[in-house]
Design an enzyme around this catalytic site. Structure first.
Site, short mmCIF file in Angstrom:
data_model
loop_
_atom_site.label_atom_id
_atom_site.label_comp_id
_atom_site.label_asym_id
_atom_site.label_seq_id
_atom_site.Cartn_x
_atom_site.Cartn_y
_atom_site.Cartn_z
N GLU A 169 -16.60 -69.47 -117.40
CA GLU A 169 -16.79 -70.71 -118.16
C GLU A 169 -16.33 -71.93 -117.38
O GLU A 169 -15.18 -72.00 -116.94
CB GLU A 169 -16.03 -70.63 -119.49
CG GLU A 169 -16.25 -71.84 -120.38
CD GLU A 169 -15.64 -71.66 -121.76
OE1 GLU A 169 -15.36 -72.68 -122.41
OE2 GLU A 169 -15.45 -70.51 -122.20
N LYS A 197 -8.93 -69.62 -129.63
CA LYS A 197 -9.84 -69.15 -128.59
C LYS A 197 -9.67 -70.01 -127.34
O LYS A 197 -9.70 -69.51 -126.22
CB LYS A 197 -11.29 -69.23 -129.10
CG LYS A 197 -12.33 -68.65 -128.12
CD LYS A 197 -12.90 -69.67 -127.17
CE LYS A 197 -13.93 -69.04 -126.24
NZ LYS A 197 -14.45 -70.01 -125.24
N ASP A 222 -4.36 -55.62 -119.20
CA ASP A 222 -5.18 -55.21 -120.34
C ASP A 222 -5.38 -56.43 -121.23
O ASP A 222 -4.65 -56.64 -122.21
CB ASP A 222 -4.47 -54.08 -121.11
CG ASP A 222 -5.33 -53.53 -122.24
OD1 ASP A 222 -6.36 -54.15 -122.58
OD2 ASP A 222 -4.93 -52.49 -122.82
N HIS A 252 -17.50 -80.80 -120.47
CA HIS A 252 -17.96 -79.42 -120.31
C HIS A 252 -19.37 -79.40 -119.71
O HIS A 252 -19.66 -78.65 -118.79
CB HIS A 252 -17.94 -78.71 -121.65
CG HIS A 252 -18.39 -77.28 -121.58
ND1 HIS A 252 -17.55 -76.26 -121.17
CD2 HIS A 252 -19.58 -76.70 -121.85
CE1 HIS A 252 -18.21 -75.12 -121.19
NE2 HIS A 252 -19.45 -75.36 -121.60
#
Length: 470
Positions: free
Chosen positions: A123, A308, A324, A422
């Site tokens: 991203e 998020k 992990d 972005h």
């Protein structure tokens, strides 16, 4: 397979790799002259103009700062560092490997030490935002950590007890015996300060009837701990059945690691929160950030996307360093709703001087022992680049990055909006999607930006058409 796009490595100052203990040895790969596992601290993580350098130039620059062996250098620079044979040893049914860009977040000062932080993700804008926000707390000394001990929880489920509460009492009465049995499983872990520290028990009501749930609390030191915890739980399961008269079903680690918390805070002055250094403007930015935060703190729909954004930094570091990351993600989101309505993993407020003060607290089950971090060449190189010597150090870097990334998103949302920046960084990907060849990508992006036109797929496609026609 992780492929380096904007990171760095070099030098061959590693010698004498001597194993100390699988739970306590520092991560081997960072400036171990004369056989000492001593971290060579980066003198300054403020790498001005870093984004302007070529991939090789960035790699060479960070190489000079990090001190990695030639093996690590070659792994980071290679496009196929994970062979099919190696991949086949890691998971089952291997048919290939997947490459991700590895980017470097700069400007991180944590507990007085500078860090170069590797991110592995697809991203755009994440690495840039984290680096930008990390720079803005330098006036107040950077980030400060206050982590808890690396305690993981192992759960043992007991069903079919004649009296669940009497069974719970029996487990607690035999606590010392059970702790001893757990620690007999892993004497090396105990030798270096780890091991089972406590046992808890509770009764829960379910559709299947009452269950007794025993928790073993295990200090895992520099391991993530799943193997050690699961083995201990399985070892004492027969004894718990004998004590309770019930039947043990599950014996498994919990990823809601409420005792293994990463805690990091930072203070940002109004001047640092303004692009121009104007305190009045910075105060307005801070007020907007607080409004955005209060929205996340009060509304689970907003909090989910808010968190998020935090994991946009934490998970890529986990991927880059062979952790992990699914366990980290699961534990983080569960913690956001632990004992409350789902809410923000961060906290933001204004202090008496008008500074913005942010903090983050979340479970961080990471390790430098076992797993991909010990078998994947780029994961090893990335941990060495960061210079993390212990699991605790890795966890505080990840938490600091999460806090910085959260601030970057809040600041963008409260000012110009998150999409403009972005899309600016995403324009190259859009050009490739539109069919631009390597030699056309930058020209198309420059054309659309210079036109002042909004960056959309249609605008990119039109710019490519104009470029080819002209």
């Amino acid at each position: 397979m992780l492929t380096l796009h904007c990171t760095a490595v070099c030098t061959d100052c590693i010698t004498n790799r001597t194993s100390v203990s699988m739970y306590t040895q520092p991560f081997r790969g960072v400036n171990q002259r004369a056989g000492r596992g001593i971290r060579m601290p980066v003198e300054n993580s403020r790498l001005k103009g870093f984004y302007k350098l070529s991939v090789k130039e960035r790699r060479d620059l960070v190489a000079e700062l990090s001190g990695l062996d030639q093996e690590a250098v070659e792994a980071l620079a290679a496009t196929g560092e994970l062979s099919e044979a190696a991949a086949d040893r890691i998971i089952e049914n291997v048919v290939g490997t997947l490459a991700l860009p590895v980017g470097v977040a700069t400007n991180f000062i944590i507990d007085g030490e500078h860090y170069i932080v590797p991110f592995a993700l697809e991203e755009p804008s994440v690495v840039a935002a984290a680096s930008n926000m990390a720079k803005r707390c330098h006036a107040k000394g950077g980030f400060v950590s206050n982590n808890t001990e690396p305690i993981m929880i192992g759960q043992i489920q007991v069903v079919g007890c004649a009296d669940a509460f009497s069974a719970k009492a029996a487990i607690l009465e035999a606590k010392d015996e059970l702790i001893g049995s757990c620690n007999d499983v892993d004497p090396i872990l105990v030798k270096f300060g780890g091991g089972c520290k406590d046992i808890e028990a509770r009764v829960i009501d379910t559709q299947s009837g009452p269950m007794v749930i025993a928790h073993i609390l295990v200090d895992c030191r520099d391991a993530m701990g799943a193997n050690a915890v699961n083995t201990m739980a399985e070892t004492i399961a027969p004894r718990i059945e004998a004590l309770t008269g019930g039947t043990v079903i599950l014996r498994i680690i919990s990823n809601l690691a409420i005792h293994r918390l990463a805690r990091v805070s930072a203070t940002f002055t109004p001047e640092e929160m303004s692009d121009s250094g104007d305190a009045a403007q910075g105060s307005e930015v801070i007020d907007g950030i607080l409004q955005a935060y209060h929205f996340a703190a009060a509304d689970p729909f907003r909090a989910t996307t808010h968190n998020k954004g935090i994991m946009n930094a934490i998970s890529p570091i986990g991927v880059a360093c062979g952790q992990d990351w699914r366990a980290i993600e699961s534990g983080a989101h569960s913690y956001a709703s632990y004992g409350r309505t789902y809410g923000s993993l961060t906290h933001w407020e204004k202090d008496a001087e008008g500074n913005l003060v942010g903090s983050i607290e979340l479970p961080m089950p990471v390790g430098l022992v076992g797993g991909a971090v010990r078998v994947h060449p780029v994961a090893k190189a990335n941990v060495a680049m960061m210079g993390a010597r212990t699991a605790d150090e890795l966890s505080k870097v990840m938490a600091a990055a999460g806090l910085a990334q959260n601030l970057g998103a809040l600041r963008a949302l409260a000012t110009v909006g998150i999409q403009a920046g972005h899309m600016k960084l995403h324009a190259r990907n859009m050009a490739v999607t539109a069919g631009a060849e390597d030699h056309e990508v930058d020209a198309v992006v420059d054309m659309i930006r210079s036109s002042g036109e909004r960056i959309t797929a249609a605008a990119i496609e039109n710019a490519l058409k104009v470029l080819r026609e002209g």
